[in-house]
Design a protein around this motif. Structure first.
Motif, short mmCIF file in Angstrom:
data_model
loop_
_atom_site.label_atom_id
_atom_site.label_comp_id
_atom_site.label_asym_id
_atom_site.label_seq_id
_atom_site.Cartn_x
_atom_site.Cartn_y
_atom_site.Cartn_z
N ASN A 1 34.34 28.74 -6.21
CA ASN A 1 33.07 29.41 -6.51
C ASN A 1 33.17 30.10 -7.86
O ASN A 1 33.87 31.10 -8.01
N VAL B 1 29.49 26.12 -6.50
CA VAL B 1 29.44 26.83 -5.22
C VAL B 1 30.06 25.94 -4.15
O VAL B 1 29.66 24.77 -4.01
N ASP B 2 31.03 26.48 -3.41
CA ASP B 2 31.73 25.71 -2.37
C ASP B 2 32.26 24.39 -2.94
O ASP B 2 32.24 23.36 -2.26
N LEU C 1 26.30 22.73 -9.31
CA LEU C 1 24.87 22.62 -8.98
C LEU C 1 24.06 22.05 -10.13
O LEU C 1 24.18 22.50 -11.27
N GLY D 1 20.53 20.76 -9.16
CA GLY D 1 19.14 20.97 -8.72
C GLY D 1 18.20 19.93 -9.31
O GLY D 1 17.09 20.27 -9.71
N THR E 1 24.94 38.09 -6.86
CA THR E 1 24.29 38.34 -5.57
C THR E 1 23.81 37.04 -4.93
O THR E 1 23.83 36.89 -3.71
N LEU E 2 23.38 36.08 -5.75
CA LEU E 2 22.86 34.83 -5.22
C LEU E 2 23.92 33.74 -5.03
O LEU E 2 23.81 32.92 -4.13
N PHE E 3 24.94 33.70 -5.91
CA PHE E 3 25.92 32.61 -5.86
C PHE E 3 27.28 33.02 -5.28
O PHE E 3 28.03 32.17 -4.82
N GLY E 4 27.64 34.30 -5.38
CA GLY E 4 28.92 34.76 -4.85
C GLY E 4 30.15 34.19 -5.53
O GLY E 4 31.11 33.81 -4.85
N ARG F 1 30.74 40.14 -3.56
CA ARG F 1 32.07 39.79 -4.02
C ARG F 1 32.19 40.25 -5.48
O ARG F 1 31.26 40.10 -6.27
N VAL G 1 20.94 22.83 -2.56
CA VAL G 1 20.88 22.30 -3.91
C VAL G 1 21.60 20.96 -3.94
O VAL G 1 22.75 20.87 -3.49
N HIS H 1 23.29 20.03 -0.79
CA HIS H 1 24.31 20.91 -0.21
C HIS H 1 23.73 22.29 0.12
O HIS H 1 23.09 22.90 -0.73
N LEU H 2 24.00 22.76 1.33
CA LEU H 2 23.61 24.11 1.72
C LEU H 2 24.68 25.07 1.20
O LEU H 2 25.84 24.95 1.54
N LEU H 3 24.28 26.02 0.36
CA LEU H 3 25.24 26.88 -0.33
C LEU H 3 25.71 28.03 0.56
O LEU H 3 24.90 28.73 1.17
N ALA H 4 27.01 28.25 0.59
CA ALA H 4 27.56 29.39 1.32
C ALA H 4 28.30 30.33 0.36
O ALA H 4 28.29 31.55 0.54
N GLY H 5 28.96 29.77 -0.64
CA GLY H 5 29.70 30.63 -1.58
C GLY H 5 30.79 31.42 -0.88
O GLY H 5 31.00 32.59 -1.20
N ALA I 1 27.06 33.96 -0.84
CA ALA I 1 25.84 33.51 -1.51
C ALA I 1 24.59 33.92 -0.74
O ALA I 1 24.65 34.21 0.45
N GLY I 2 23.45 33.98 -1.44
CA GLY I 2 22.16 34.11 -0.78
C GLY I 2 21.69 35.50 -0.45
O GLY I 2 20.75 35.68 0.32
#
Lengths: 303, 303
Positions: free
Chosen positions: A127, A143-144, A148, A150, A233-236, A269, B143, B146-150, B154-155
């Motif tokens: 990440n 991410v993971d 990305l 999109g 905050t959104l991607f971690g 994080r 995206v 893929h469902l993002l978890a980070g 994330a999120g």
């Protein structure tokens, strides 16, 4: 040593840069020519000619081409590239047909992220967040383990709002990150305060000594900290990589941005904030990685 | 019809909800019990007992468990869940050992997103963004498929800043989205203006007729539009799905948020903004999908 090589191409509105690149991601030969236009749009024949020229004296197995704009890497289509005059251009198909080599197309900043995430400052991190702060500002998020895209629309980090009472951005929105922290914003804001012309680099060197330079620089730092708070905050991410021209300031940029971001975070994080390892070569390294991937080969540098 | 079933569990700070769910994602039997605590932390033995009870009279092949907080779905570990009193709890390992069934653990809102992206309002879409607007606000982004978890981080959409001159959020930051648009923010802000107690639902019903209700609602809409502008700029979704309690207002929320977002966008992809299809059942449906996945089976509803 692998004798095979790839061609990495960076198509910009002013110049096309192409390089023959080894499996160690070393540039063996470089070409740089002004972007030729036909009817306002950057023409592909001269780009194909540069690739063919570089491929003539080496065993070239693949080509990677990066461009700015909205680029659908998976489809190989440039949805919109204002600086190049392109709309819905099937770049991969057209250029691959012209040069007869396996070819990948990607976004320039996302390619830079790919390079930093593969062989650079965030190598091996699942990440990570890379932002290139230059004439414009964009980002690449991993991410993971997934970079990305999109469909080409992800990562427009320069156009998130950081100052609701700020200046109008070129995109028409008030207070985008680019209005405070893109490389041209610093000389413009410094000139508005002092009437004096200074480069972003000069302004960076005057922080602490010159009040106007200090204000302009600190505004850029706070804007980056604000925007990175949102990104984190959104991607971690575990690592945030600062690249592009403004990152040439080194610790003068990285340290205050890291401190500003750290101060804003609470439950999120807390990523390490580091300077890009590949500097201005990140985009080319990413294009080369894409080219090796097009050939189905893992280059030595990424092993 | 597939006679097999799964157990979907939603562990909250107040109650644990568990359901026996069919391959068509229909709840066959439901249990709801107060969350039992031991030393401040929600205890697992009563949760395991609920799963075992539901599994007693059916051919249960898997279990899906969703919780709020920072949840590393891939590792099956809850990094932090303030409302449950958990820190670094290996939930999947502990609960799987207790019930002896294939078991998956996930974040409640990300599970809701999984359900909306699989069988709900954004089924089959490669790039989509789901936000649950309730007591808190969080999001799930898909995206490039893929469902993002980070890694669980994330999120956290409710904690991006939308009003730099706003109220202090519970997380310590000024002007987070939650301070204006989470369900409790509306009654709190309405009370501050009028001294009158009204639910978010009542406030939604008074928009246009009552100036204070109109102001509070329009502030929430603008805050969501501002935050979605950021999300769309960073993720590039084709569809934005509004879920959670506040989305029960239907078109009264979706239409003005869609208009506000549309007005803010320029070069970005313009997503459709739609109401969640699964309503308050999204989290349970997501937990059930995870349970079927744990069993290595694609449920009928997702075919």
């Amino acid at each position: 040593m692998d004798q095979r090589a790839v061609v990495a191409v960076d198509i910009g509105g002013t110049a096309v840069k192409a390089a023959l690149v080894s499996a160690e991601l070393v540039a063996l030969r470089e070409l740089r020519r002004p972007s030729e236009r036909a009817g306002g749009a950057v023409a592909l024949a001269p780009v194909a000619a540069m690739i063919t020229e570089l491929a003539a004296d080496a065993e070239v197995v693949g080509v990677g081409v990066v461009v700015p704009g909205i680029v659908d890497d998976a489809a190989g289509v440039v949805r919109a590239a204002v600086n190049l005059g392109w709309v819905d251009l099937p770049l991969r198909a057209e250029l691959a047909a012209a040069v007869g080599l396996p070819l990948r197309v990607g976004h320039d900043v996302r390619a830079g992220g790919l390079a930093e995430f593969t062989v650079g400052a965030a190598a091996g991190v699942a990440n990570a967040f890379f932002t290139a702060i230059g004439t414009g500002i964009a980002a690449a998020a991993k991410v993971d383990g997934h970079l990305l895209a999109g469909g080409g629309y992800a990562g427009e980090f320069g156009h998130i709002v950081v100052d609701q009472a700020g200046d109008v951005c070129g995109c028409g929105t008030v207070g985008c990150l680019e209005t405070l922290a893109a490389a041209p914003a610093l000389p413009r804001r410094y000139r508005a305060l002092t009437g004096v012309e200074r480069t972003a680099q000069e302004i960076a060197g005057l922080v602490g000594a010159d009040p106007a330079a200090t204000l302009v620089w600190e505004d850029a730092v706070r804007a980056l900290g604000t925007a990175l708070h949102t990104a984190v905050t959104l991607f971690g991410p575990e690592v945030v990589v600062l690249g592009g021209g403004l990152s040439e300031a080194g610790a003068a940029l990285v340290d205050p941005v890291a401190a500003d971001l750290d101060r804003r975070l609470s439950f999120q994080r807390r990523p390490r904030v580091v300077r890009a390892a590949l500097g201005q070569q990140a985009g080319r390294a990413g294009a080369a990685l894409m080219a090796w991937e097009a050939a189905g080969i893992t280059p030595a540098a990424a092993l």
